[in-house]
Write an enzyme that holds these catalytic residues in place. Sequence first.
Site, short mmCIF file in Angstrom:
data_model
loop_
_atom_site.label_atom_id
_atom_site.label_comp_id
_atom_site.label_asym_id
_atom_site.label_seq_id
_atom_site.Cartn_x
_atom_site.Cartn_y
_atom_site.Cartn_z
NE ARG A 255 -7.14 -1.24 -3.75
CZ ARG A 255 -6.40 -1.29 -4.86
NH1 ARG A 255 -6.74 -2.12 -5.85
NH2 ARG A 255 -5.33 -0.54 -5.00
CG ASP A 257 -6.02 -2.39 -9.48
OD1 ASP A 257 -5.40 -1.88 -8.53
OD2 ASP A 257 -5.47 -2.81 -10.52
CD GLU A 285 -4.66 2.05 -6.93
OE1 GLU A 285 -3.49 2.14 -6.59
OE2 GLU A 285 -5.01 1.53 -8.01
CG HIS A 355 -1.34 -3.65 -2.05
ND1 HIS A 355 -2.36 -2.76 -1.76
CD2 HIS A 355 -1.46 -3.93 -3.37
CE1 HIS A 355 -3.05 -2.53 -2.86
NE2 HIS A 355 -2.53 -3.22 -3.85
CG ASP A 356 0.12 -0.44 -4.53
OD1 ASP A 356 0.64 -1.53 -4.84
OD2 ASP A 356 -1.02 -0.11 -4.89
C1 NOJ Z 1 -2.74 -0.71 -8.27
C2 NOJ Z 1 -2.46 -1.80 -7.31
O1 NOJ Z 1 -2.68 -1.40 -6.02
C3 NOJ Z 1 -1.06 -2.23 -7.60
O2 NOJ Z 1 -0.56 -3.04 -6.60
C4 NOJ Z 1 -1.10 -2.92 -8.93
O3 NOJ Z 1 0.17 -3.35 -9.32
C5 NOJ Z 1 -1.63 -1.98 -10.00
N1 NOJ Z 1 -2.81 -1.28 -9.56
C6 NOJ Z 1 -1.97 -2.71 -11.27
O4 NOJ Z 1 -3.07 -3.53 -11.08
#
Ligand code: NOJ
Length: 737
Positions: A255, A257, A285, A355-356
């Site tokens: 994945r 980021d 992402e 997780h976000d």
């Molecule tokens: C996206 C991630 O999913 C998030 O949790 C993170 O804080 C930011 N990118 C920065 O890496």
Amino acid sequence: MSDEITMQKNRFCALALACALAIGALPTARAFPATDVRNSVDFTSDVIYQIVTDRFVDGDPSNNPKAPLLSKDCRLTHLYCGGDWKGVESKITDGYLPALGVSALLLSVPVENVMATIAPSSSSYHGYWPRDFKRVNPAFGTMADFKHLIAVAHAHGIKVMIDFVINQTSPAREDDDQYAEDGRLYDDGKLLVAFNADAGGMYHHYGETDFSSVEDMRNKSLYDLADLDQQHPAIDAYLKSAILVWLDAGIDGIRVDTVKHVSPAWQKTWVAAINSHRPVFTAGEWYVPRNETDPAGYQFANQSGMSVLDFPFAQTLRAVFRYRDKDMTALGQMLDETGAAYLHPLDQVTFLDNHDQNRITLSDSPEHHRLVEQALAFALTARGTPMIYYGTEQYMLGAGHAPLNRAMMDKFDRGTAAFGLVRRLAALRKANPALQYGSHLQRFVTPDLYIFERRFHGNTVLVAINRNPYKEASVTQLVTALRCANGAPTRYADVLDEQQDGVAITVNCGAAAVAPFKLAPGAVAVWAERDDSASTLPELGHVGPVMGLAGEEITLSGRHFGSVRGSVLFDAAPLDGAAITHWEDTLIKVRLPARGAGRYAVAVQRDGARSDSYGGIEILGAPQVSLRVVVDDASAAAGEQLFVLGDDDALGANAAGRAAGPMDNRIVYRYPSWHTDVSVPAGTALSFRFVKKNAAGTVLARESGAAHRFTTPAGGTATVRVKLNGWSGAAAPAAQP
Ligand code: NOJ
Ligand code: CA
């Protein structure tokens, strides 16, 4: 061969596989079915389970960070809680994850992070504050622990993906080298650079992004995270060599980021480098907020060589099943839109939460639990590669932003309804090609009822979801591709064993209509037919990776390829002989031909019969270089945009509609200078000029005079900076603001 036997065979093969990976060899003579754990470029038969490593299981307290970094009871949720790779492994060996049926894990960023708290009390438990991308985060274990986890996972038919950062190091502040670790970056223990000692410009120093434009997001810092300049040769080389450490450790997927904050051109060169080493499933992402569409996300998925986390899918699913501010018709609309926008819809990672985001489960009420089951059923049967966030199967709660949605996993109950549903549907996904490769057809929809069908040749899965918790739905005249057997009405049992109040249905012969039935309030039902009979047609379901150099291997998955080698067609031109390195009934490996750079449609031919084509497979002319094109003195009026047009495919192959850009002119280079980055072949003579377009894409002017020429280097990154010759066909513009 029955599904059960096929799956047992996979389990039997798994240990041998772990060994094969360890020595970097892939056996070609032995059976290697499409759904095998060895297939790290096709995840269509998999269900991914996302784990925040620190929040799953503490399998080894001896590696826990010390106070003040640790919160033993995990009440201080910004601190480390002790979870690690041994903990994850324990949930494989104790049977929990295998019983759930998931066949891939996505683990938190595994690399070494800043090991200090940052005021008021945050820590790197999430993994997004890297300091050394070539070393492990000691709180998660040693490299030996990591490799052991991979071997154990593979032995249980489970793939391992990692989250990986390319955008940033850790929190840093301009002109304050005492803040945190000053974003310092290490190369296997050796200091490479610090944010406030960066004479060579390895970081961007343009302040924090306000998310107002793509240019702003790509070049400024995300919050206070020291933003890497991937175009700097040392950072380019570092990030490309760092990922090899993890590929060599045996990972099956990545994945990536924060891809929206990094140059897509550079990312394409990074994926090309991965594919040249050992291709694995890669998903970026590309965040898309609720109720927004972002064509740039689709473009990234189609051009970068990696898939994306499918936010358009997830946001719609959440609107329908969590927030309930959209009705069931939104599901079909979203599938229509994304099905047309993505070149390879099957490779996009679908999900419910992560997780976000607020967890999908809204409360402990039975009604909300059922909504979770409905959302799971939809994601596990719809197109794409589904991912489940740890704890969803336990209905873990966690609304509000991180870290409330990242609590320690508190129970491992194998008896929840959600657990049973995932188990049944993960098994169906492994067994039925309709879920892996099938088309999507909406069969019946009302604001509360959605019935759809996936179909791949003779294989069919029909799914019905009644979202209304109070009202039964009467279904009449439902048409299906499920067949009646032996000329008699045929009963199809609910694959979910009626655990979500589903029912069996009867398919009548003739019009293939389902006998009228009732779907209870809140019910979910799934009916399936699998066709194992020999087919005269090879059935091609998936090709991956979708980008590579001539000579590199791609994998074709499907059914009925037969046991005798035929040929693989690239835009109808057959390839056979030594180019085909593996051929069996469900899987073919073939080396990309040197047919010239560009996109090709791939098909399988045997015994004179030809499969459907699988389009959009890109053959690269040479290893990729991230080239920054800068032009000075280029005037344009407000709203006008500049593009680079050249002979190379990445520069539009002289078709103005496909020219590279739009170019930026506000941050790194300022108007009347502009720049854009392109992924181009190494060691290649390019010629290009600039074109100016209006917002609608109409070409307003072309650069006059001779085209610019530049020969790209043998590798790495490069910059070519030229002065505009002048515009032909344009009136003198007012200056851009
Ligand atoms: C996206 C991630 O999913 C998030 O949790 C993170 O804080 C930011 N990118 C920065 O890496
Ligand atoms: Ca631990």
